[in-house]
Design a protein around this motif. Sequence first.
Motif, short mmCIF file in Angstrom:
data_model
loop_
_atom_site.label_atom_id
_atom_site.label_comp_id
_atom_site.label_asym_id
_atom_site.label_seq_id
_atom_site.Cartn_x
_atom_site.Cartn_y
_atom_site.Cartn_z
N ASP A 18 0.89 -1.49 0.17
CA ASP A 18 0.27 0.26 0.06
C ASP A 18 0.48 1.57 0.13
O ASP A 18 0.80 1.85 -0.18
N ASN A 19 2.04 0.70 0.82
CA ASN A 19 2.68 2.54 0.54
C ASN A 19 4.00 2.21 1.54
O ASN A 19 4.22 1.58 2.33
N PHE A 20 4.93 3.31 1.17
CA PHE A 20 5.96 3.85 2.55
C PHE A 20 6.41 4.96 3.19
O PHE A 20 5.91 5.91 2.11
N VAL A 21 6.43 5.08 4.08
CA VAL A 21 7.26 6.81 4.58
C VAL A 21 8.38 6.32 4.63
O VAL A 21 8.66 5.12 4.81
N HIS A 22 9.38 7.15 3.93
CA HIS A 22 10.74 7.78 4.22
C HIS A 22 11.61 9.25 4.96
O HIS A 22 11.24 10.48 4.73
N VAL A 120 8.69 3.98 7.19
CA VAL A 120 8.02 2.10 7.33
C VAL A 120 7.33 1.66 6.00
O VAL A 120 7.23 2.08 4.95
N PHE A 121 7.16 0.56 5.96
CA PHE A 121 6.30 -0.42 5.32
C PHE A 121 4.54 -0.99 5.24
O PHE A 121 4.66 -1.34 6.54
N ASP A 122 4.13 -0.69 4.52
CA ASP A 122 2.51 -0.63 5.21
C ASP A 122 1.99 -0.62 6.03
O ASP A 122 1.24 -1.48 6.49
N GLY A 123 2.82 0.27 7.22
CA GLY A 123 2.00 0.13 8.26
C GLY A 123 2.06 -0.87 9.40
O GLY A 123 2.09 -1.65 10.45
N ARG A 124 3.55 -1.54 8.85
CA ARG A 124 3.40 -2.94 9.39
C ARG A 124 4.99 -3.28 9.95
O ARG A 124 4.97 -4.15 10.64
#
Length: 172
Positions: A18-22, A120-124
């Motif tokens: 779904d998403n990543f944040v960096h 952070v990958f997919d909040g997981r």
Amino acid sequence: MTPVTDERFDELVAEFEDNFVHLETRDAYGTAVELPYLAKWLAGEHDDLHWLRDWCANLRRKRAAGRSMRRVRVVSEPLSDYQRWSHSIAQPMVDAGEDIRWVPRRRVSSIAFPGNDFYVFDGRLVLFLIYAGNGLATEKLVSTDAADIRLCQSAFEAAWKLSVPHVEYKPV
């Protein structure tokens, strides 16, 4: 926390759903991939950015699939040579779908940051990037601990709210 290889990192970037944040917090890095191109830029030589093609191709595939990729660079002003170079090469990544933003360090004084840069990958899961004092990457550590993930997501979102989109940020 569990150490991971560069290959596993590449898999995480390729496989997120779904998403990543960096979040980047250093004024200079010395990654083996980037150093020759930074040196060319410092010498005033042209760089066709061919070395970014695979990263940008992955970003385009992820964007086409509806995924979100966001990065915040916390920077000291005036910018270091590394960050001026980084700004000069960011547009192809933005064009490929990564939302890159910049925030002056003075604006984030009241944000609690983890001790290291991270994804952070997919909040997981969170992947921490460990660097030596000279900016060379030394280790990557993965955590699925809920407290680590919450801290990183909170820090990222707080910095994001204060950040300036790449196209609007004017290097100082």
